[in-house]
Design a protein around this motif. Structure first.
Motif, mmCIF file in Angstrom:
data_model
loop_
_atom_site.group_PDB
_atom_site.id
_atom_site.type_symbol
_atom_site.label_atom_id
_atom_site.label_comp_id
_atom_site.label_asym_id
_atom_site.label_seq_id
_atom_site.Cartn_x
_atom_site.Cartn_y
_atom_site.Cartn_z
ATOM 1 N N PHE A 181 0.830 -1.193 -0.048
ATOM 2 C CA PHE A 181 0.126 0.042 0.116
ATOM 3 C C PHE A 181 1.009 1.138 0.054
ATOM 4 O O PHE A 181 1.815 1.197 0.525
ATOM 5 N N GLN A 182 0.214 2.401 -0.426
ATOM 6 C CA GLN A 182 0.958 3.484 -0.325
ATOM 7 C C GLN A 182 0.990 4.043 1.284
ATOM 8 O O GLN A 182 0.064 3.429 1.968
ATOM 9 N N TRP B 117 -5.658 1.820 6.806
ATOM 10 C CA TRP B 117 -5.505 0.387 7.100
ATOM 11 C C TRP B 117 -5.570 -0.200 8.450
ATOM 12 O O TRP B 117 -6.141 -0.567 9.287
ATOM 13 N N THR C 298 -2.302 5.001 2.652
ATOM 14 C CA THR C 298 -3.451 3.729 2.763
ATOM 15 C C THR C 298 -3.017 2.716 3.837
ATOM 16 O O THR C 298 -3.858 2.315 4.626
ATOM 17 N N LEU D 36 -10.116 4.841 4.707
ATOM 18 C CA LEU D 36 -9.257 3.941 3.804
ATOM 19 C C LEU D 36 -9.780 3.548 2.740
ATOM 20 O O LEU D 36 -9.066 3.620 1.503
ATOM 21 N N MET D 37 -11.158 3.563 2.556
ATOM 22 C CA MET D 37 -11.831 3.495 1.275
ATOM 23 C C MET D 37 -11.382 4.409 0.273
ATOM 24 O O MET D 37 -11.310 4.367 -0.992
ATOM 25 N N GLN D 38 -11.337 5.730 0.904
ATOM 26 C CA GLN D 38 -11.034 6.816 0.002
ATOM 27 C C GLN D 38 -9.678 6.727 -0.702
ATOM 28 O O GLN D 38 -9.434 7.525 -1.634
ATOM 29 N N THR D 39 -8.712 6.145 -0.066
ATOM 30 C CA THR D 39 -7.302 6.235 -0.268
ATOM 31 C C THR D 39 -7.288 5.040 -1.363
ATOM 32 O O THR D 39 -6.350 5.117 -2.399
ATOM 33 N N VAL D 40 -8.300 3.801 -1.489
ATOM 34 C CA VAL D 40 -8.225 2.890 -2.582
ATOM 35 C C VAL D 40 -9.106 2.829 -3.757
ATOM 36 O O VAL D 40 -9.061 2.134 -4.618
ATOM 37 N N ALA D 41 -10.077 3.865 -3.674
ATOM 38 C CA ALA D 41 -11.081 4.048 -4.401
ATOM 39 C C ALA D 41 -10.270 4.539 -6.071
ATOM 40 O O ALA D 41 -9.530 5.177 -6.185
ATOM 41 N N PRO D 42 -10.622 4.047 -7.084
ATOM 42 C CA PRO D 42 -10.410 4.342 -8.400
ATOM 43 C C PRO D 42 -10.184 5.614 -8.798
ATOM 44 O O PRO D 42 -11.377 6.445 -8.246
ATOM 45 N N ASN D 43 -9.385 6.279 -9.224
ATOM 46 C CA ASN D 43 -9.185 7.919 -9.600
ATOM 47 C C ASN D 43 -10.301 8.136 -10.481
ATOM 48 O O ASN D 43 -10.517 9.531 -10.265
#
Length: 175
Positions: free
Chosen positions: A142-143, A150, A146, A165-172
Motif C-alpha cells: 500500500f501507499q 488500514w 493507505t 481507508l476506502m477513499q485512499t483505494v477508490a479508483p481515480n
C-alpha cells in the motif's frame, strides 16, 4: 505468489484448529532477495525437525530477503543465532532465555509488540496486527497513507477509519 511450505506434504493441524496442506517442500523455496518467509507461532519450534526451515531462513536473511517470525517461531531463530545481530522482540523479557540456551541477543531485545530490523520482522502474539502492518509496509503493498488508514481501521474498528481507508483505494476515475 503465496505458498505454504513444510518438511513433508502431509497435512498440518495447527494450534488454532486449521488443517493446512503444504504446497511445497522446504527445498522448493526460491532463494531470492525478493522472497519472503513467514514463520507462524507454535509451541513446537524447538523440535529438531524444524532445523531445515530455520537454515533456509538464515540463507534468506543472508541474501537480503525478508523473514518474519511471531511468538514461538522466535525461539527457533534464537536457537540458530539469527537474533544475535538484529533488533527483535518475542514473548517478553526472559522468554527466549528460558527456551533457547544458545540465545545471545539480549542487548538487541526490544520490549515492543513487533520489531522490524534489517529484513527481519519479529512479533509477540499481541503484536500480530502490527506485525502484519510491518510486513505489508516492507513489501510496499500500500501507499503510506493507505497503510496508516488500514492499520487505524483494524486497530480501532472505527467507521471513519474505514471510510478514510476506502477513499485512499477508490479508483481515480470515480466521481
Amino acid at each position: 505468489m503465496l505458498k505454504t511450505v513444510s518438511y513433508s506434504k502431509e497435512p498440518i493441524h495447527t494450534m488454532g484448529g486449521l488443517t493446512v496442506v503444504p504446497d511445497c517442500l522446504i527445498d522448493d523455496i526460491a532463494i531470492k532477495e525478493t522472497s519472503v518467509l513467514l514463520l507462524p507461532g507454535a509451541d513446537t519450534w524447538s523440535d529438531p525437525k524444524h532445523g531445515a526451515i530455520i537454515k533456509k531462513a538464515s540463507e534468506l536473511l543472508s541474501l537480503g530477503a525478508t523473514v518474519g517470525a511471531i511468538c514461538g517461531a522466535t525461539v527457533a531463530l534464537a536457537n540458530f543465532g539469527l537474533l544475535d545481530n538484529r533488533r527483535h522482540t518475542s514473548n517478553g523479557q526472559g522468554f527466549l532465555e528460558m527456551f533457547s540456551p544458545a540465545y545471545k541477543g539480549q542487548d538487541l531485545y526490544v520490549d515492543k509488540p513487533s520489531v522490524a530490523d534489517n529484513n527481519l520482522i519479529t512479533a509477540n502474539p499481541t503484536g500480530a496486527l502490527l506485525w502484519a502492518k510491518q510486513i505489508i509496509e516492507h513489501l510496499g503493498v500500500f501507499q503510506a497513507n493507505t497503510l496508516e488508514f488500514w492499520y487505524e481501521y483494524f486497530s480501532t474498528g472505527k467507521a471513519e477509519s474505514f471510510f478514510a481507508l476506502m477513499q485512499t483505494v477508490a479508483p481515480n476515475n470515480e466521481k
